[in-house]
Design an enzyme around this catalytic site. Structure first.
Site, PDB file in Angstrom:
ATOM      1  N   ASP A   1      -0.290   5.130   0.958  1.00 54.36           N
ATOM      2  CA  ASP A   1      -0.618   6.179   1.926  1.00 54.36           C
ATOM      3  C   ASP A   1      -0.598   5.659   3.360  1.00 54.36           C
ATOM      4  OD1 ASP A   1      -1.226   8.452   0.155  1.00 54.36           O
ATOM      5  OD2 ASP A   1      -2.798   7.133  -0.586  1.00 54.36           O
TER       6      ASP A   1
ATOM      7  N   ASP B   1       0.878  -1.156   0.000  1.00 52.33           N
ATOM      8  CA  ASP B   1       0.000   0.000   0.000  1.00 52.33           C
ATOM      9  C   ASP B   1       0.926   1.219   0.000  1.00 52.33           C
ATOM     10  OD1 ASP B   1      -2.385   1.602   0.428  1.00 52.33           O
ATOM     11  OD2 ASP B   1      -1.703   1.824   2.498  1.00 52.33           O
TER      12      ASP B   1
END
Length: 269
Positions: A54, A52
């Site tokens: 953020d 991922d």
């Protein structure tokens, strides 16, 4: 139909592969060496790693919060609370906007919200910094020939803004999947689509989901990874309720704590 599309179609059409249950281990809490060794033996070896972005690789979650609150304040909306923040993490742009407009009681449409927050993002996103341990881990895996990729709910436009000053690091990835703008990602996290698509785009032969390790910071992302049949290392915000981390295979305070050899990956030199 291309081979990659067939691979993804095959992933979606079958149930998550059966395998022995892998318990959640939280290394943020002290455990004895013997007990820790016994649990660590139950991790499954992997060959590919999905990240991922953020809140995991980039310290951008607080920037999202600032942008959302700025738009809310313009319209006399409610405060963007931590509880709402947790629900928002990992959502694609359209779902995030709908949630914000509804919960902050903004007198605008979802489309109007996206139009207003866009310029704020352009101003703030380039200030995003790398999270502790991110560059070291990525450069290590790349140098050892481990295939790595990004699976982010961000749009391609926002991805480019956030990585403005980190191009050298993000060039290490085999590919980037941006869920908010990728036409193949039909459903955002917590659906497994983005991770299955990301896995299918590695050089052929594409890895089986059980051979992929996901790194996440958000509960929605963890759910998506597990639904895809993948192990997941969670590095949550310290404010996160521990109950929301229980589905992760392994929970760490920071990427700096990760030991690649736990999952059959090359150890740091």
């Amino acid at each position: 139909m291309c081979h990659r599309s067939l691979v993804f179609k095959r992933y979606k059409s079958r149930l998550v592969p059966r395998r022995k249950r892998i318990p959640t281990i939280n290394l943020s809490f002290p455990i004895s060496i013997d007990r820790g060794r016994k649990k660590m033996e139950q991790f499954e070896p992997v060959t590919h790693v999905l990240f991922d972005m953020d809140g995991l690789l980039l310290d951008s979650e607080e920037i999202y919060s600032r942008a959302i609150q700025e738009v809310s304040d313009r319209h006399g909306g409610k405060a963007f609370t931590w509880e709402l923040k947790v629900r928002q993490m990992g959502l694609v742009s359209a779902d995030l906007a709908a949630l914000v407009v509804k919960e902050l009681q903004l007198p605008i449409t979802t489309e109007e919200y996206l139009a207003e927050v866009g310029p704020v993002n352009v101003r703030l996103f380039p200030s995003a910094n790398l999270m502790p341990g991110a560059e070291r881990l990525l450069r290590h895996l790349h140098s050892k020939g481990v295939h790595i990729a990004v699976a982010t709910s961000s749009s391609r436009e926002n991805f480019e803004l956030k990585t403005t000053h980190h191009g050298g690091v993000f060039q290490l990835f085999k590919h980037i999947v941006t869920g908010s703008s990728d036409p193949e990602v039909k459903a955002g996290k917590p659906a497994p689509d983005i991770f299955l698509i990301c896995a299918s785009r590695f050089p052929e032969p594409a890895p089986h989901p059980s051979k992929c390790l996901v790194f996440e910071d958000a509960p929605n992302g963890v759910k998506a990874a597990r639904a895809a049949g993948m192990q997941v290392v969670m590095v949550p915000d310290p404010r996160m309720d521990p109950l929301l981390t229980q589905e992760a295979t392994l929970v760490l305070k920071s990427l700096e704590e990760f030991k690649p050899e736990l999952f059959g990956l090359p150890a740091f030199d």
